[in-house]
Scaffold this motif. Structure first.
Motif, PDB file in Angstrom:
ATOM      1  N   ARG A  20      -4.647   1.672  -1.553  1.00 11.32           N
ATOM      2  CA  ARG A  20      -4.268   0.500  -1.950  1.00 11.32           C
ATOM      3  C   ARG A  20      -4.185   0.182  -3.628  1.00 11.32           C
ATOM      4  N   ALA A  49       0.863  -1.135  -0.003  1.00 17.03           N
ATOM      5  CA  ALA A  49       0.045  -0.040   0.017  1.00 17.03           C
ATOM      6  C   ALA A  49       0.794   1.182  -0.095  1.00 17.03           C
ATOM      7  N   THR A  98      -1.303   1.608  -8.116  1.00 15.49           N
ATOM      8  CA  THR A  98      -1.941   2.358  -7.305  1.00 15.49           C
ATOM      9  C   THR A  98      -2.264   3.733  -7.870  1.00 15.49           C
TER      10      THR A  98
END
Ligand SMILES: Nc1ncnc2c1ncn2[C@@H]1O[C@H](COP(=O)(O)OP(=O)(O)O)[C@@H](O)[C@H]1O
Ligand SMILES: [Mg+2]
Length: 239
Positions: free
Chosen positions: A42, A18, A210
């Motif tokens: 995330r 993350a 991401t």
């Protein structure tokens, strides 16, 4: 650098974890543009970064990209186990910016605006041109590859910038991880084209990137499963 290899040697081990911001602030002299932001995004989903003009969206994206001048950003930004937020570390971690206002090279064609950064990242020329054409087609500009950037409309220019960002982010993803920082990438697009770009960003996320999508368009923010709202530099994550 050998063709097809990651853009950096000595790249840190990237686990695809993350993106975590911990107490991130951005200051321009007396102005506090981002004020102690803490949040997590995330991989695999689009996180919308919302807020009115001047709320700090661009500053936050630039902090993640490591694009601010030394001393302007403070706090900790990590991607998986890797500390990022300096230009070299963010780039090594796969950060790619679609800048607000497109920032194209005027004297280059649409195709070369996409291909040149790919070549700079180590892609051989012929492959870079093919990837550029593919990316331009994905945003509906297959007929415009030979046009100079300065000949294009605002919306077409914005789509070239999106194509460039997507092509680079795909390359980074192939090398391990990508963080796409899309700064108001649909502001000049009509409804259908906007939807098309949003789908492309979702596809990239689904492939493992991401994606931070700064927007003040509620319809665009709506599609994102996660949202960070900025109000005068203060960030509130929305579940
Ligand atoms: N380079 C800069 N120098 C001084 N102030 C800046 C600079 N860039 C942005 N700002 C200020 O920081 C605040 C946040 O700006 P910005 O991050 O561009 O917000 P947004 O992208 O949400 O419109 C605003 O008050 C803006 O005027
Ligand atoms: Mg902005």
């Amino acid at each position: 650098m050998s063709p097809g290899s990651p853009a950096t040697t000595n790249a840190p081990d990237r686990t695809g974890g993350a993106l975590v911001l911990d107490d991130v602030s951005v200051r321009y002299g007396e102005i506090i543009a981002v004020d102690g932001a803490s949040a997590t995004a995330r991989p695999g989903e689009v996180t919308a970064v919302t807020g009115h003009s001047g709320a700090g969206k661009t500053s936050l994206l630039w902090a993640v990209g490591g694009l601010l001048a030394p001393g302007q950003a403070s706090g900790s930004i990590t991607l998986g186990d890797t500390e990022i937020g300096e230009e070299a570390t963010s780039r090594a971690a796969g950060a790619v910016l679609i800048p607000q206002g497109s920032a194209l090279a005027e004297a280059l064609t649409a195709r070369d605006n996409v291909a040149v950064p790919l070549v700079a990242a180590g892609v051989p020329g012929g492959d870079a041109l093919a990837q550029a054409d593919h990316a331009l087609a994905s945003v509906g500009l297959d007929e415009h590859g030979d046009h100079l950037a300065e000949e294009l409309s605002g919306g077409q220019r914005q789509r070239v910038a999106v194509a460039r960002g997507l092509a680079l982010a795909s390359l980074r993803l192939g090398a391990g991880a990508a963080v796409l920082l899309a700064d108001e990438p649909t502001s000049e697009l009509d409804h259908d084209t906007r939807e098309r770009v949003v789908v492309l960003l979702e596809d990239l996320a689904r492939r493992g990137a991401t994606v931070l999508l700064a927007t003040h368009d509620p319809e665009v923010a709506e599609i994102a499963p996660a949202r960070w709202h900025l109000d005068d530099g203060r960030l509130t994550p929305t579940p």
